[in-house]
Enzyme design. Structure first.
Site, short mmCIF file in Angstrom:
data_model
loop_
_atom_site.label_atom_id
_atom_site.label_comp_id
_atom_site.label_asym_id
_atom_site.label_seq_id
_atom_site.Cartn_x
_atom_site.Cartn_y
_atom_site.Cartn_z
N GLY A 1 42.65 29.37 36.39
CA GLY A 1 41.96 28.99 37.42
C GLY A 1 40.54 28.98 37.23
CG ASP B 1 34.36 40.55 33.07
OD1 ASP B 1 35.47 40.23 32.37
OD2 ASP B 1 34.19 41.73 33.59
N GLY C 1 44.22 34.17 41.63
CA GLY C 1 43.88 35.99 41.67
C GLY C 1 43.96 36.17 43.15
CE1 TYR C 2 43.35 41.75 43.31
CE2 TYR C 2 42.17 40.80 41.53
CZ TYR C 2 42.81 41.86 41.87
OH TYR C 2 43.34 42.77 41.13
CE LYS D 1 37.20 30.78 44.73
NZ LYS D 1 38.16 31.03 43.61
P1 ITT Z 1 39.44 35.72 30.76
O1 ITT Z 1 39.19 37.41 30.53
O2 ITT Z 1 40.14 35.30 29.89
O3 ITT Z 1 38.34 35.00 31.43
P2 ITT Z 1 40.67 37.19 33.14
O4 ITT Z 1 41.61 36.77 34.18
O5 ITT Z 1 41.26 38.56 32.31
O6 ITT Z 1 40.65 35.96 32.29
P3 ITT Z 1 38.60 38.88 34.00
O7 ITT Z 1 38.66 39.77 33.05
O8 ITT Z 1 37.17 38.38 34.51
O9 ITT Z 1 39.25 37.50 33.65
O10 ITT Z 1 39.46 39.45 35.33
C1 ITT Z 1 39.07 38.97 36.67
C2 ITT Z 1 40.19 39.05 37.63
O11 ITT Z 1 39.75 38.92 38.82
C3 ITT Z 1 40.72 37.84 37.17
O12 ITT Z 1 42.17 37.68 36.67
C4 ITT Z 1 41.10 36.79 38.71
O13 ITT Z 1 42.38 36.98 38.98
C5 ITT Z 1 40.10 37.64 39.59
N1 ITT Z 1 39.07 36.82 39.96
C6 ITT Z 1 37.94 36.72 39.57
N2 ITT Z 1 37.27 35.45 40.17
C7 ITT Z 1 38.04 35.18 41.08
C8 ITT Z 1 38.14 34.13 42.27
O14 ITT Z 1 37.03 33.27 42.14
N3 ITT Z 1 39.16 34.05 42.94
C9 ITT Z 1 40.20 34.90 43.08
N4 ITT Z 1 40.34 35.84 42.03
C10 ITT Z 1 39.27 36.04 40.98
#
Ligand code: ITT
Length: 200
Positions: A17, A73, A161-162, A183
Site C-alpha cells: 500500500g 515509517d 491499513g487503518y 487521499k
Molecule cells: P515497512 O516497514 O516495510 O515500510 P510496515 O507496514 O511495517 O512496512 P510501518 O512500520 O511504518 O510499515 O508501519 C506503519 C503501519 O501503519 C502500516 O503497516 C500501515 O498499516 C499503517 N499506516 C501507515 N500509513 C497508513 C496510511 O496512509 N493508511 C493506512 N494505514 C497506514
C-alpha cells in the site's frame, strides 16, 4: 546534501500500500526500485520514534541494494489510547499483518477506556517520517501529519491499513471511502513529501 537531482531511488518498504502511494507521489522521471526486486526482508525496527525507525530502514535497505533509498515509517496515534498504536501500528496487525485484527484491537482498547467512546469525538492523527539515506549517510528526514478522528465503524474498501477507521479533519468520509488519488493529495505522506520536494 545532494548536489544533483535524484534519478533512481529504492523505495525501502515491504508494504504494498505504501509502495503504491509513494510511487504515485514521486516525479515520473525517477526510476523506482522495490525491495522485492532485491529480495530484501525488512530490518528490525528498534527505534523509539517514527524518525529513528525511518532512518533504520533507509540505511539498511540502501546498504543492501547499494543505492539511494527512501523509507517511510508511519502510524496512527489515538489520543484516548495515549497515542497508541503509534510506532507499533504494524505490530498491532499481528505476524500476518491482518488489519482486521488491528482495527478490532483499536475498537477493543477504546471500549476498555470508555464504553461510550462511539458517542464521542476520538481524536487521532496519522504520522509519516520519510527519510532518504545513502548507505549510513542521512540525506534528509522529515515528518508529515494529518489530524482527524476515529470512525464509529470501519467504512470503505480503498487504501490499506487503518484507512477504513480514519476520518481526516474537515471531511466526512474515511480514507478508505475516498478515491486513492484524493487521499494521496491530503494525507500525512504527501505532507512529508512536500518537505523533500527540492530533492526530487
Ligand atoms: P515497512 O516497514 O516495510 O515500510 P510496515 O507496514 O511495517 O512496512 P510501518 O512500520 O511504518 O510499515 O508501519 C506503519 C503501519 O501503519 C502500516 O503497516 C500501515 O498499516 C499503517 N499506516 C501507515 N500509513 C497508513 C496510511 O496512509 N493508511 C493506512 N494505514 C497506514
Amino acid at each position: 546534501m545532494l548536489k544533483k537531482r535524484i534519478t533512481k531511488l529504492l523505495i525501502g518498504t515491504n508494504n504494498k500500500g505504501k509502495f503504491k502511494e509513494i510511487t504515485n507521489l514521486l516525479p515520473k522521471n525517477i526510476k523506482v526500485f522495490s525491495t522485492s526486486q532485491f529480495k530484501l526482508k525488512s530490518p528490525r525496527e528498534y527505534g523509539k520514534s517514527f524518525e529513528e525507525n525511518s532512518l533504520i530502514k533507509s540505511k539498511f535497505f540502501s546498504k543492501k541494494a547499494k543505492m539511494l533509498c527512501l523509507a517511510d515509517d508511519s502510524g496512527l496515534e489515538i489520543d484516548l489510547l495515549n497515542k497508541q498504536p503509534g510506532i507499533y501500528s504494524a505490530r498491532w496487525a499481528g505476524s500476518k499483518l491482518d488489519f482486521n485484527i488491528a482495527i478490532h484491537k483499536v475498537y477493543n482498547e477504546l471500549k476498555k477506556k470508555d464504553k461510550n467512546w462511539q458517542k464521542k469525538k476520538i481524536k487521532a492523527r496519522f504520522i509519516c517520517a520519510l527519510s532518504i539515506c545513502y548507505y549510513n549517510k542521512k540525506i534528509i528526514c522529515v515528518r508529515g501529519s494529518i489530524n482527524g478522528k476515529i470512525s464509529r465503524i470501519p467504512k470503505g474498501k480503498n487504501g490499506f491499513g487503518y484507512d477504513p477507521i480514519f476520518i481526516p479533519e474537515k471531511h466526512k468520509k474515511t480514507f478508505a471511502e475516498m478515491k486513492p488519488s484524493y487521499k494521496y493529495k491530503l494525507d500525512h505522506r504527501s505532507k512529508a513529501f512536500k518537505k523533500i520536494k527540492k530533492f526530487l
